[in-house]
Design an enzyme around this catalytic site. Structure first.
Site, PDB file in Angstrom:
ATOM      1  N   LYS A  52      -8.810   3.121   9.816  1.00  0.00           N
ATOM      2  CA  LYS A  52      -7.184   3.101   9.500  1.00  0.00           C
ATOM      3  C   LYS A  52      -6.786   3.138  11.093  1.00  0.00           C
ATOM      4  O   LYS A  52      -5.629   2.453  11.586  1.00  0.00           O
ATOM      5  CB  LYS A  52      -6.786   4.084   8.817  1.00  0.00           C
ATOM      6  CG  LYS A  52      -7.186   3.817   7.428  1.00  0.00           C
ATOM      7  CD  LYS A  52      -6.841   4.818   6.278  1.00  0.00           C
ATOM      8  CE  LYS A  52      -7.438   4.339   5.050  1.00  0.00           C
ATOM      9  NZ  LYS A  52      -7.420   5.741   3.828  1.00  0.00           N
ATOM     10  N   GLN A  96      -5.845  11.798   3.824  1.00  0.00           N
ATOM     11  CA  GLN A  96      -7.197  10.946   3.232  1.00  0.00           C
ATOM     12  C   GLN A  96      -7.573  11.777   1.985  1.00  0.00           C
ATOM     13  O   GLN A  96      -7.648  12.953   2.115  1.00  0.00           O
ATOM     14  CB  GLN A  96      -8.051  11.076   4.581  1.00  0.00           C
ATOM     15  CG  GLN A  96      -9.315  10.241   4.127  1.00  0.00           C
ATOM     16  CD  GLN A  96      -9.050   8.792   3.617  1.00  0.00           C
ATOM     17  OE1 GLN A  96      -8.510   8.037   4.292  1.00  0.00           O
ATOM     18  NE2 GLN A  96      -9.941   8.148   2.814  1.00  0.00           N
ATOM     19  N   ASP A 119       0.964   5.375   1.496  1.00  0.00           N
ATOM     20  CA  ASP A 119      -0.232   5.234   0.448  1.00  0.00           C
ATOM     21  C   ASP A 119       0.497   4.782  -0.913  1.00  0.00           C
ATOM     22  O   ASP A 119      -0.185   4.192  -1.486  1.00  0.00           O
ATOM     23  CB  ASP A 119      -0.946   6.460   0.264  1.00  0.00           C
ATOM     24  CG  ASP A 119      -2.299   6.470   1.174  1.00  0.00           C
ATOM     25  OD1 ASP A 119      -2.674   5.144   1.298  1.00  0.00           O
ATOM     26  OD2 ASP A 119      -2.738   7.361   1.295  1.00  0.00           O
TER      27      ASP A 119
END
Ligand code: NAD
Length: 280
Positions: A52, A96, A119
């Site tokens: 990422k 994460q 997200d």
């Protein structure tokens, strides 16, 4: 011959388009910054986080890294989230997952400002997606829609079956397909006679979390198969939830693993980061 849906190529196209958009924003004096929070040193999470950050660097998005000890308390992590919510430099916040078991993931996700929730996991963004309003959409299912559209596969009116009902893949996937005017069935671990259901599918999206679970016996001839799964097989080779070799002669199109859905997840995260700077 089956069409192999090239997620690597399509994700690269998307990243290049985003790179151009970011360059234009920079000319207008707008910088984009993503805060990437990792708790502990889980090797798989470290790989995802690094990929990422690499994608951010490629596109021209700044990434701020927060590598936290496994022992951090829920309260301390929440304090960091509040700080990032209030930090005007930060456009997007990515925590994460999974988090260590002493931290409640829901509590952390719910604490993220929905306008920075790149997200697309915050209940407000999930609700917006449900009613077709603007908001961040979960990256993997958004990536699947892009894969289909950019491969010129029409969705409207198709019988779509999604196997899996998780909050991050199965449920949002089903809603996005519905928004594209598909007729959608969601199958899950309690579905009776799964084969009877999956054989109806013109488009089958498999997010079952079991290596090589779907064989040709589950398919209608000519089905389009999207394999969301990612695993290592007995030879340590990457494989999906679909038994590729078993189905390849039955399908009209399929996503490979690796190189299918996986790269799209990161491309759509980058897309959400760019949107975050535009204050959706
Ligand atoms: P999950 O374990 O949360 O959900 C699996 C779903 O499959 C459940 O809803 C369950 O009801 C269903 N299921 C389990 N056994 C079944 C059976 N025998 N018959 C029918 N349904 C059954 O998994 P998830 O988080 O949704 O992820 C699914 C897969 O996608 C995993 O392999 C994961 O690694 C992968 N994944 C990939 C990406 C990517 O970027 N490529 C992103 C997220 C998840």
């Amino acid at each position: 011959m089956a069409q192999i849906i090239d997620g690597k190529m399509i994700s690269q196209q998307i990243k290049d388009e985003l790179k151009e958009r970011v360059a234009k924003l920079k000319e207008e004096g707008k910088e984009i910054t993503l805060a990437v929070v990792q708790v502990g040193k889980d090797p798989a999470s470290s790989v995802y986080v690094n990929n990422k950050k690499k994608a951010c660097a490629y596109i021209g998005i700044n990434s701020l890294s927060y590598e936290l000890e496994e022992t951090i308390t829920e309260k301390e992590l929440l304090e960091l989230i509040y700080e990032l919510n209030d930090n005007p430099v930060v456009n997007g916040i990515l925590v994460q997952l999974p988090l260590p078991s002493h931290i409640k993931e829901d509590k952390i996700i719910n604490a993220i400002n929905p306008k920075k929730d790149v997200d697309g996991f915050h209940p407000q963004n999930v609700g917006s997606m449900c009613i077709g309003e603007r908001g961040f959409v979960s990256c993997t299912p958004a990536g699947v829609i892009q894969l289909l559209k950019r491969s010129n596969i029409s969705i409207a009116g198709k019988e779509c079956v999604v196997i899996g009902r998780s909050n991050i893949v199965g449920k949002p996937m089903s809603l996005l397909l519905l928004q594209e005017d598909a007729t959608v069935t969601i199958a899950h671990s309690k579905t009776k006679d799964l084969k009877e259901v999956t054989k109806r599918a013109d488009i089958l999206v498999v997010a079952v979390g079991k290596p090589k679970f779907i064989t040709k016996d589950y398919l209608k001839k000519g089905a389009i198969v999207i394999d969301v799964g990612i695993h290592r097989d007995e030879n340590n080779k990457l494989c999906g939830d679909v038994d590729y070799d078993s189905v390849i002669d039955e399908v009209s199109a399929i996503t490979p693993v690796p190189g299918g859905v996986g790269p799209m997840t990161i491309a759509m995260l980058m897309n959400n980061c760019v949107e975050s700077a535009l204050n959706i």
